[in-house]
Scaffold this motif. Structure first.
Motif, PDB file in Angstrom:
ATOM      1  N   LYS A  85       0.794  -1.305   0.001  1.00  0.00           N
ATOM      2  CA  LYS A  85      -0.108   0.159  -0.070  1.00  0.00           C
ATOM      3  C   LYS A  85       0.864   1.265  -0.210  1.00  0.00           C
ATOM      4  CE  LYS A  85      -0.931   1.704   3.705  1.00  0.00           C
ATOM      5  NZ  LYS A  85      -0.532   2.717   4.400  1.00  0.00           N
ATOM      6  N   ASN A  86       2.043   1.289   0.547  1.00  0.00           N
ATOM      7  CA  ASN A  86       2.823   2.345   0.874  1.00  0.00           C
ATOM      8  C   ASN A  86       3.411   2.602  -0.518  1.00  0.00           C
ATOM      9  OD1 ASN A  86       2.107   2.762   3.484  1.00  0.00           O
ATOM     10  ND2 ASN A  86       4.342   1.760   4.358  1.00  0.00           N
ATOM     11  N   ASP A  87       3.873   1.590  -1.221  1.00  0.00           N
ATOM     12  CA  ASP A  87       4.664   1.658  -2.661  1.00  0.00           C
ATOM     13  C   ASP A  87       3.505   2.366  -3.382  1.00  0.00           C
ATOM     14  OD1 ASP A  87       6.667   0.381  -1.517  1.00  0.00           O
ATOM     15  OD2 ASP A  87       6.388  -1.437  -2.636  1.00  0.00           O
ATOM     16  N   MET A  88       2.258   1.891  -3.321  1.00  0.00           N
ATOM     17  CA  MET A  88       1.227   2.618  -4.379  1.00  0.00           C
ATOM     18  C   MET A  88       0.933   3.949  -3.975  1.00  0.00           C
ATOM     19  SD  MET A  88      -1.760  -0.464  -4.329  1.00  0.00           S
ATOM     20  CE  MET A  88      -1.205  -2.214  -4.320  1.00  0.00           C
ATOM     21  N   ALA A  89       1.214   4.255  -2.784  1.00  0.00           N
ATOM     22  CA  ALA A  89       1.042   5.876  -2.223  1.00  0.00           C
ATOM     23  C   ALA A  89       2.358   6.534  -2.979  1.00  0.00           C
ATOM     24  CB  ALA A  89       1.196   6.055  -1.030  1.00  0.00           C
ATOM     25  N   CYS A 117     -19.236   3.493  -0.030  1.00  0.00           N
ATOM     26  CA  CYS A 117     -18.155   3.068   0.852  1.00  0.00           C
ATOM     27  C   CYS A 117     -16.941   3.773   0.812  1.00  0.00           C
ATOM     28  CB  CYS A 117     -17.800   1.569   0.703  1.00  0.00           C
ATOM     29  SG  CYS A 117     -19.127   0.538   1.359  1.00  0.00           S
ATOM     30  N   ILE A 118     -16.373   4.166  -0.289  1.00  0.00           N
ATOM     31  CA  ILE A 118     -15.218   4.996  -0.639  1.00  0.00           C
ATOM     32  C   ILE A 118     -15.540   6.273  -0.194  1.00  0.00           C
ATOM     33  CG2 ILE A 118     -13.496   5.762  -2.387  1.00  0.00           C
ATOM     34  CD1 ILE A 118     -14.341   3.305  -4.105  1.00  0.00           C
ATOM     35  N   LEU A 119     -16.629   6.990  -0.494  1.00  0.00           N
ATOM     36  CA  LEU A 119     -16.924   8.179  -0.031  1.00  0.00           C
ATOM     37  C   LEU A 119     -17.241   8.231   1.503  1.00  0.00           C
ATOM     38  CD1 LEU A 119     -19.343   9.227  -2.819  1.00  0.00           C
ATOM     39  CD2 LEU A 119     -17.163  10.179  -2.410  1.00  0.00           C
ATOM     40  N   TYR A 120     -17.684   7.177   2.027  1.00  0.00           N
ATOM     41  CA  TYR A 120     -17.677   7.134   3.554  1.00  0.00           C
ATOM     42  C   TYR A 120     -16.386   7.253   4.273  1.00  0.00           C
ATOM     43  CZ  TYR A 120     -18.039   5.466   8.425  1.00  0.00           C
ATOM     44  OH  TYR A 120     -17.850   4.911   9.546  1.00  0.00           O
ATOM     45  N   HIS A 121     -15.403   6.667   3.736  1.00  0.00           N
ATOM     46  CA  HIS A 121     -14.033   6.800   4.229  1.00  0.00           C
ATOM     47  C   HIS A 121     -13.415   8.117   4.153  1.00  0.00           C
ATOM     48  CE1 HIS A 121     -13.317   2.160   4.168  1.00  0.00           C
ATOM     49  NE2 HIS A 121     -13.848   2.515   5.095  1.00  0.00           N
ATOM     50  N   ILE A 122     -13.828   8.710   2.971  1.00  0.00           N
ATOM     51  CA  ILE A 122     -13.179  10.434   2.690  1.00  0.00           C
ATOM     52  C   ILE A 122     -13.991  11.169   3.810  1.00  0.00           C
ATOM     53  CG2 ILE A 122     -13.096  12.026   1.081  1.00  0.00           C
ATOM     54  CD1 ILE A 122     -12.892  10.094  -1.183  1.00  0.00           C
ATOM     55  N   SER A 123     -15.195  10.951   3.906  1.00  0.00           N
ATOM     56  CA  SER A 123     -16.032  11.852   4.803  1.00  0.00           C
ATOM     57  C   SER A 123     -15.658  11.765   6.241  1.00  0.00           C
ATOM     58  CB  SER A 123     -17.395  11.527   4.776  1.00  0.00           C
ATOM     59  OG  SER A 123     -17.889  10.217   5.456  1.00  0.00           O
ATOM     60  N   VAL A 124     -14.862  10.472   6.708  1.00  0.00           N
ATOM     61  CA  VAL A 124     -14.198  10.563   8.119  1.00  0.00           C
ATOM     62  C   VAL A 124     -13.324  11.646   8.417  1.00  0.00           C
ATOM     63  CG1 VAL A 124     -12.917   9.045   9.569  1.00  0.00           C
ATOM     64  CG2 VAL A 124     -14.695   7.974   8.156  1.00  0.00           C
ATOM     65  N   SER A 169      -8.661   3.413   0.515  1.00  0.00           N
ATOM     66  CA  SER A 169      -9.139   4.482   1.222  1.00  0.00           C
ATOM     67  C   SER A 169      -9.194   4.349   2.493  1.00  0.00           C
ATOM     68  CB  SER A 169     -10.631   4.649   0.750  1.00  0.00           C
ATOM     69  OG  SER A 169     -11.459   3.474   1.161  1.00  0.00           O
ATOM     70  N   PHE A 170      -8.621   3.113   3.102  1.00  0.00           N
ATOM     71  CA  PHE A 170      -8.430   2.967   4.614  1.00  0.00           C
ATOM     72  C   PHE A 170      -7.345   3.827   4.927  1.00  0.00           C
ATOM     73  CE2 PHE A 170     -11.200  -0.524   3.742  1.00  0.00           C
ATOM     74  CZ  PHE A 170     -11.783  -0.759   4.981  1.00  0.00           C
ATOM     75  N   ASP A 171      -6.433   4.425   3.993  1.00  0.00           N
ATOM     76  CA  ASP A 171      -5.256   5.186   4.393  1.00  0.00           C
ATOM     77  C   ASP A 171      -5.369   6.645   4.534  1.00  0.00           C
ATOM     78  OD1 ASP A 171      -2.660   6.527   3.236  1.00  0.00           O
ATOM     79  OD2 ASP A 171      -1.972   4.853   4.922  1.00  0.00           O
ATOM     80  N   THR A 172      -5.044   7.182   5.400  1.00  0.00           N
ATOM     81  CA  THR A 172      -5.381   8.913   5.468  1.00  0.00           C
ATOM     82  C   THR A 172      -4.642   9.521   4.344  1.00  0.00           C
ATOM     83  OG1 THR A 172      -5.563   8.692   7.881  1.00  0.00           O
ATOM     84  CG2 THR A 172      -5.281  10.897   6.866  1.00  0.00           C
ATOM     85  N   GLY A 173      -3.262   9.384   3.868  1.00  0.00           N
ATOM     86  CA  GLY A 173      -2.467  10.006   2.912  1.00  0.00           C
ATOM     87  C   GLY A 173      -3.233   9.694   1.359  1.00  0.00           C
ATOM     88  N   LEU A 174      -3.595   8.393   1.373  1.00  0.00           N
ATOM     89  CA  LEU A 174      -4.206   8.157   0.169  1.00  0.00           C
ATOM     90  C   LEU A 174      -5.752   8.518  -0.075  1.00  0.00           C
ATOM     91  CD1 LEU A 174      -3.043   4.371  -0.071  1.00  0.00           C
ATOM     92  CD2 LEU A 174      -2.317   6.065  -1.696  1.00  0.00           C
ATOM     93  N   ARG A 175      -6.475   8.703   0.936  1.00  0.00           N
ATOM     94  CA  ARG A 175      -7.706   9.547   0.784  1.00  0.00           C
ATOM     95  C   ARG A 175      -7.402  11.153   0.378  1.00  0.00           C
ATOM     96  NH1 ARG A 175      -9.244   6.846   5.993  1.00  0.00           N
ATOM     97  NH2 ARG A 175      -8.714   8.843   7.162  1.00  0.00           N
TER      98      ARG A 175
END
Length: 798
Positions: free
Chosen positions: A340-344, A408-415, A375-381
């Motif tokens: 996941k970090n590599d993708m970021a 579900c993706i938008l929900y994670h962003i709205s957090v 989307s569970f990662d703050t930086g990727l959001r």
């Protein structure tokens, strides 16, 4: 021609030899259908016996055999009865009595569904250009095919293609597995000559891909190091792609020149042909690696060789089948932190955002699932927001197939509080409200209401939600169905100052009516929390308390252990809200709520939220003349507040200091204690040093000064004004306090004409204050989209 089968010989056969004879006997067995083809499988047994000169059996052997009857013409319109009769007549291995069983098996084959039709991209790839042959591959000719691998490139390609046709049939894999010569030759040719022919490399990798589709053969693929080869090939092809791109750009520099234009068109045509073959190679190689990645140890080796960077680079391609494979691979890798970090780092989100506009359903679905994992990662959001995903995903919410993933993706962003306000400028909120109201009284998806709860925590979103009949419809559903989650959303809406909060005046009575023992506790918490947020000056709280008899309810729920802590805390906050009204504060004081609060403070002294909110209630009480005397003279509240002046929690300290400032204005004794405690705390090191002057080096106290006068005067050290001076005069803590301050302090004149030094917004120790009446910041009271609250009351003018 449409019925191929082995016709069994007679039931017994004798072959004469000089002095010896061989007698063979065939015994019929069972019937069954072929697992993958349209064919019948006939089991039978052959018994061979060698007879001596006298006819006596000398040697005997039995062997189990099977014959496959392929039925090429069998389809939905075939006459099963006629075909079954023909099979029985032409195959003497099947007894005529088996005719009904043959019919039943043929009927099953006729109606059996083809495997793999229900799932997109099963364990095999679609055929590619170059697989076509003018002859049918035969497993018995495998040695001839291996010989071709030692010839020139065209023969090698032909030999590999013939072996590939055999490997595409799973029934042949076991036999190919035993042929180490063939597999070794394929691996050697791939390792040595893969750069010479893309077709050859694609074909050989495809052979090993057929083995990689089954977990039990992964050891074979690993043994020949095909995975490492595929990694090298993929890396090389990606570099070639970059070179092709550079060459095309160079030839496009002068589009007006006809010669340059023709060269560019010629190069482009060649490039497209090369690109098509390269993408076939990448598909096969990456699919093989995906299969091998079932083993996490193998996946780790791929990660160490930068598989994520390669896959993200491949996202720039246009071939949808290749993109489905690449995104699926990334989705599998994304569940591990390192990947996941590599993708970021490689900005994969930016490239994935491009794919959301595609019409390929499977690619779109896989892309959304990968984005959901990321989307569970703050930086990727944050990257998703920068890539414009909020707007793109909002447009897809109405899609029946992809809407749930988008939500579900938008929900994670709205957090994340930083991004909540961005939803107000899209069509997201109107669509969500429409979905809410379409649910009626039926069950509501948890993702939908959770998303709405997050959005309601932002002031601008709250205004959009409440537009029209939004709040009315929410209240109707929440109160009618006793829906806790809807009430939680309403509670978030009620915390915002401005026009939104005034809309709740019409529903105060409905909310107050929910306070009862028969209601669920979590439902009451949300209703009570909503009421506690309504700090509206025009609201007649005294009438509400009397109309719904809330005072006894509030008092009863202040007792420690009378309910869950969450409900008790909401009761305290509610008391703080209604105490802003002087008549309500007097009613609360007369009902005996203040001693109950003090008792609760003792019981919950370790819980900062309880302490902060209780102190805020005391602050509201001392603001009003009717309740101030009760707090100061009839309770131990001042003593508790003095103890809390230096609490480790900054919010508690500020509310406490502001409350004590008001108390000090109206009670001289409390004022003396408060200022003394503040001075002691602020000058604790200096006081400790002064007190140590009373001890000599030998530990004996200096009881007398130089002139024989008692040093301490048998009094408090703060009663010695001479200790505040040196030869140069006073040395105040902040350099602003004059000697007259201490004279006034001793005479009790502080707080009268002169007042405290400094401005009205700063006390003598530099502690700032703000407008009174605001609630302290807690988990329940803070609005995430606004600045945190740092002070609660201004010092009253003196």
């Amino acid at each position: 021609p449409d019925l191929q089968m082995a016709i069994g010989s007679s039931s017994s056969l004798s072959i004469a030899w000089p002095f010896l004879s061989i007698h063979r006997k065939v015994k019929r067995g069972s019937l069954d259908v072929h697992p993958t083809e349209k064919a019948l499988v006939v089991q039978y047994e052959v018994e061979a016996t060698i007879l001596g000169e006298m006819g006596d059996p000398m040697v005997g052997e039995r062997k189990e055999c099977q014959k496959i009857i392929r039925l090429k013409s069998l389809n939905a319109n075939t006459d099963i009865t006629t075909l079954a009769r023909r099979v029985v007549e032409e195959c003497r291995l099947i007894h005529p009595s088996k005719l009904p069983e043959v019919e039943q098996l043929l009927f099953y084959l006729q109606n059996r569904k083809k495997p793999g039709n229900e799932k997109h991209l099963p364990r095999d790839l679609t055929p590619f250009e170059g697989m076509e042959l003018d002859e049918e591959a035969n497993i018995n000719c495998i040695d001839d095919y291996v010989e071709l691998l030692y010839e020139d490139i065209p023969e090698k390609v032909r030999g590999a293609t013939l072996i590939l046709h055999l490997a595409c049939n799973p029934d042949n894999l076991e036999e190919l597995l035993q042929n180490e010569t063939a597999l070794g030759a394929l691996a050697r040719v791939l390792r040595e000559d893969w750069k010479q022919s893309v077709d050859m490399a694609t074909t050989i990798i495809y052979v090993f891909f057929c083995f990689s589709s089954f977990s039990q053969f992964h050891g074979l693929v690993t043994h020949y190091k095909i995975g490492a080869l595929c990694m090298n090939i993929t890396e090389h092809e990606l570099k070639r792609y970059d070179l092709w791109q550079d060459e095309l750009q160079k030839k496009q520099k002068d589009p007006d020149n006809q010669n340059v234009k023709k060269e560019h068109e010629k190069a482009l045509k060649k490039y497209q042909g090369l690109l098509s073959k390269q993408e076939q190679l990448l598909r096969v190689a990456l699919y093989l690696l995906l299969n091998l990645a079932e083993d996490t140890r193998t996946e780790l080796k791929m990660r160490n060789k930068n598989i994520v960077h390669m896959l993200v680079k491949t996202l720039d391609r246009e071939d949808e089948e290749l993109l489905v494979l690449v995104v699926s691979f990334l989705k599998k890798l994304s569940i591990f932190l390192e990947n996941k970090n590599d993708m970021a780092e490689t900005h994969a989100v930016e490239k994935l955002a491009r794919l959301l506009a595609c019409e390929h359903e499977n690619l779109l679905n896989t892309t959304l699932r990968l984005l959901l994992n990321l989307s569970f990662d703050t930086g990727l959001r944050s990257q998703m927001v920068q890539a414009g995903l909020i707007h793109k995903l909002s447009l897809m919410l109405a899609d029946e197939k992809q809407g749930q993933l988008c939500m579900c993706i938008l929900y994670h962003i709205s957090v994340d509080d930083r991004f909540k306000s961005m939803f107000a400028y899209t069509d997201c909120i109107p669509q969500l409200m429409k979905m809410l109201f379409e649910c009626g009284e039926s069950h509501m998806e948890p993702e939908l209401i959770s998303f709405c709860i997050n959005l309601a925590a932002n002031k601008r979103n709250a205004q959009v939600i409440c537009e029209g009949n939004g709040l009315k419809m929410l209240m109707k559903r929440g109160l009618k169905l006793k829906d806790v989650l809807i009430m939680k959303m309403i509670r978030n809406l009620s915390q915002h100052d401005g026009p939104t909060k005034n809309l709740f005046i019409d529903y105060v009575g409905d909310l107050a009516a929910q306070m009862g023992a028969e209601e669920r506790e979590e439902y009451v918490i949300e209703c009570l929390g909503t009421l506690a947020n309504l700090t509206i000056p025009d609201l007649d709280w005294e009438l509400v308390l009397k109309e719904y008899n809330l005072v006894p309810y509030l008092k009863d729920h202040l007792k420690p252990g009378s309910a869950e802590d969450d409900l008790i805390l909401e009761v305290v906050i509610m008391i703080g809200t209604v105490s802003m009204d002087d008549s309500c504060a007097a009613t609360m004081a007369k009902s005996g709520i203040i001693p109950a609060l003090i008792e609760l403070l003792n019981a919950q002294q370790e819980d900062d939220e309880f302490v902060c909110q209780i102190v805020y209630v005391l602050y509201q009480m001392v603001v009003h003349q009717a309740t101030r005397d009760v707090i100061i003279k009839d309770t131990q509240a001042p003593a508790y507040l003095i103890d809390l002046m230096h609490d480790k929690n900054a919010e508690i300290r500020k509310v406490c200091n502001n409350t004590l400032d008001i108390i000090a204005e109206y009670d001289n004794e409390c004022e003396r204690k408060i200022q003394s405690e503040k001075f002691r705390w602020h000058n604790s090191q200096w006081l400790e040093m002064v007190e140590n002057r009373a001890m000599g080096d030998d530990g004996e106290p200096f009881m007398f000064g130089d002139d024989g006068e008692a040093f301490m005067h048998n009094g408090d050290i703060l009663e010695r004004p001479d200790l505040f001076y040196t030869a140069d005069g006073i040395i105040p803590a902040d350099g602003t306090i004059s000697p007259e301050f201490f004279t006034d302090y001793q005479n009790g004149d502080i707080g009268q004409a002169g007042g405290f030094p400094g401005s009205m917004n700063t006390d003598m120790f530099g502690q700032s204050t703000v407008t009174p009446g605001q609630r302290p910041a807690t988990t329940y009271g803070t609005r995430p989209d606004e600045q945190f609250f740092y002070s609660y009351a201004g010092a009253a003018s003196r």
